[in-house]
Scaffold this motif. Sequence first.
Motif, PDB file in Angstrom:
ATOM      1  N   VAL A 172       0.852  -1.191   0.000  1.00 18.02           N
ATOM      2  CA  VAL A 172       0.000   0.000   0.000  1.00 18.02           C
ATOM      3  C   VAL A 172       0.887   1.240   0.000  1.00 18.02           C
ATOM      4  N   LEU A 173       0.718   2.083  -1.019  1.00 12.14           N
ATOM      5  CA  LEU A 173       1.514   3.299  -1.135  1.00 12.14           C
ATOM      6  C   LEU A 173       0.832   4.501  -0.512  1.00 12.14           C
ATOM      7  N   SER A 174      -0.476   4.566  -0.652  1.00 12.69           N
ATOM      8  CA  SER A 174      -1.195   5.685  -0.058  1.00 12.69           C
ATOM      9  C   SER A 174      -2.659   5.332   0.124  1.00 12.69           C
ATOM     10  N   GLU A 175      -3.241   5.885   1.163  1.00 14.68           N
ATOM     11  CA  GLU A 175      -4.681   5.795   1.427  1.00 14.68           C
ATOM     12  C   GLU A 175      -5.133   7.195   1.807  1.00 14.68           C
ATOM     13  N   SER A 176      -5.993   7.784   0.988  1.00 13.51           N
ATOM     14  CA  SER A 176      -6.394   9.160   1.257  1.00 13.51           C
ATOM     15  C   SER A 176      -7.868   9.367   0.937  1.00 13.51           C
ATOM     16  N   ALA A 177      -8.477  10.281   1.701  1.00 17.64           N
ATOM     17  CA  ALA A 177      -9.860  10.679   1.447  1.00 17.64           C
ATOM     18  C   ALA A 177      -9.854  11.810   0.426  1.00 17.64           C
ATOM     19  N   LEU A 178     -10.739  11.727  -0.564  1.00 16.67           N
ATOM     20  CA  LEU A 178     -10.779  12.721  -1.635  1.00 16.67           C
ATOM     21  C   LEU A 178     -12.149  13.383  -1.699  1.00 16.67           C
ATOM     22  N   ASP A 179     -12.143  14.689  -2.042  1.00 16.27           N
ATOM     23  CA  ASP A 179     -13.413  15.379  -2.244  1.00 16.27           C
ATOM     24  C   ASP A 179     -13.840  15.265  -3.705  1.00 16.27           C
ATOM     25  N   ALA A 180     -14.883  15.995  -4.092  1.00 17.76           N
ATOM     26  CA  ALA A 180     -15.422  15.878  -5.456  1.00 17.76           C
ATOM     27  C   ALA A 180     -14.429  16.341  -6.517  1.00 17.76           C
ATOM     28  N   GLN A 181     -13.490  17.215  -6.163  1.00 19.55           N
ATOM     29  CA  GLN A 181     -12.485  17.694  -7.099  1.00 19.55           C
ATOM     30  C   GLN A 181     -11.206  16.842  -7.093  1.00 19.55           C
ATOM     31  N   GLY A 182     -11.219  15.745  -6.331  1.00 18.26           N
ATOM     32  CA  GLY A 182     -10.061  14.874  -6.257  1.00 18.26           C
ATOM     33  C   GLY A 182      -8.968  15.369  -5.332  1.00 18.26           C
ATOM     34  N   ARG A 183      -9.281  16.356  -4.474  1.00 17.93           N
ATOM     35  CA  ARG A 183      -8.298  16.875  -3.547  1.00 17.93           C
ATOM     36  C   ARG A 183      -8.337  16.082  -2.243  1.00 17.93           C
ATOM     37  N   PRO A 184      -7.153  15.840  -1.638  1.00 15.09           N
ATOM     38  CA  PRO A 184      -7.140  15.102  -0.371  1.00 15.09           C
ATOM     39  C   PRO A 184      -7.764  15.909   0.756  1.00 15.09           C
ATOM     40  N   VAL A 185      -8.460  15.208   1.621  1.00 11.68           N
ATOM     41  CA  VAL A 185      -9.128  15.817   2.768  1.00 11.68           C
ATOM     42  C   VAL A 185      -8.586  15.180   4.043  1.00 11.68           C
ATOM     43  N   SER A 186      -8.233  15.997   5.021  1.00 10.40           N
ATOM     44  CA  SER A 186      -7.708  15.483   6.284  1.00 10.40           C
ATOM     45  C   SER A 186      -8.818  14.789   7.069  1.00 10.40           C
ATOM     46  N   GLU A 208     -15.833  12.293  -0.966  1.00 14.20           N
ATOM     47  CA  GLU A 208     -16.575  11.475  -1.909  1.00 14.20           C
ATOM     48  C   GLU A 208     -16.188  10.001  -1.837  1.00 14.20           C
ATOM     49  N   GLY A 209     -15.077   9.694  -1.187  1.00 12.51           N
ATOM     50  CA  GLY A 209     -14.624   8.314  -1.055  1.00 12.51           C
ATOM     51  C   GLY A 209     -13.154   8.261  -0.689  1.00 12.51           C
ATOM     52  N   PHE A 210     -12.682   7.036  -0.490  1.00 20.20           N
ATOM     53  CA  PHE A 210     -11.291   6.813  -0.114  1.00 20.20           C
ATOM     54  C   PHE A 210     -10.536   6.185  -1.289  1.00 20.20           C
ATOM     55  N   GLU A 211      -9.391   6.765  -1.612  1.00 22.16           N
ATOM     56  CA  GLU A 211      -8.559   6.256  -2.693  1.00 22.16           C
ATOM     57  C   GLU A 211      -7.387   5.470  -2.100  1.00 22.16           C
ATOM     58  N   THR A 212      -7.200   4.255  -2.603  1.00 24.10           N
ATOM     59  CA  THR A 212      -6.074   3.424  -2.188  1.00 24.10           C
ATOM     60  C   THR A 212      -5.220   3.111  -3.403  1.00 24.10           C
ATOM     61  N   LEU A 213      -3.951   3.497  -3.334  1.00 20.75           N
ATOM     62  CA  LEU A 213      -2.984   3.177  -4.379  1.00 20.75           C
ATOM     63  C   LEU A 213      -2.059   2.091  -3.850  1.00 20.75           C
ATOM     64  N   PHE A 214      -1.867   1.025  -4.626  1.00 14.65           N
ATOM     65  CA  PHE A 214      -1.114  -0.109  -4.105  1.00 14.65           C
ATOM     66  C   PHE A 214      -0.535  -0.936  -5.243  1.00 14.65           C
ATOM     67  N   HIS A 215       0.433  -1.758  -4.871  1.00 15.86           N
ATOM     68  CA  HIS A 215       0.964  -2.793  -5.752  1.00 15.86           C
ATOM     69  C   HIS A 215       0.521  -4.143  -5.195  1.00 15.86           C
TER      70      HIS A 215
END
Length: 251
Positions: A172-186, A208-215
């Motif tokens: 897992v490289l990153s897990e972040s919450a994103l708003d409607a514009q794709g910006r990270p939210v704390s 709007e949801g949680f983005e997970t980037l991973f290998h």
Amino acid sequence: MTHHIFWLGWVSVLLLALPVAVAAWAGAALTGAEQERGTAALAWTQSVSPRRWIAVKWAVAGGVLIAGASSLVLLFVWARSVPYMDGSPLDDWTDWLTFSASGPVAPALLLLALTLGAYAGLLLRRSLAALAVSAGAMFGVVQGLPLLIPHLWPTERIFGWKVTAAPARAWVLSESALDAQGRPVSMSDCQYGRESLVRQCAEAKGVEGFETLFHPASHAVPLHLAETALILALTAALAFAALRLLRRRTP
């Protein structure tokens, strides 16, 4: 089992510490010392051409290093394959020591170290200076490679309301919450626990949801091959630079 894991851990450390030592040796002894004493120039005036002189040294030392490192890698991979290693620290393919000691990256690093040291010796013509520069540069390479590896192959992406969505054994490289514009939210003031409470807090922040980037684990081989290709490309570039340097300095 504890002793097995202990010694395997030291094998992986050895495989990744050797490049720094090899770079220092190559810079100080393989080319630097002979440049400093003038014996290399004497040999070049005899029957040995400069390019043949460096090629023979590089081929002999490289052959010994590749044979030794490949044997250790095969031993390491075999020892990791035993059933009771499942779930142990050395079963984590995302650990850089384990990752790099499990395939051609380790021998490739030794070739890079050898070529880097040889080039430093040719360039500086002083054994101690070449030792320090080549060892420092190789240490930087060993420290920097883990930061590059995740970017050598395209990542997988999952977007949704599940916080920990990556599959088992994924890197897992990153897990972040994103708003409607794709910006990270704390999400620092949201308490993680029940999924419904996390979602309620996130929606109140405009998430709007949680983005997970991973290998996934299936990326282990392409990442390993990509890292090996990068190391070999650096090795080829240094070898070319060393030959160009010899060509400029000799008739």
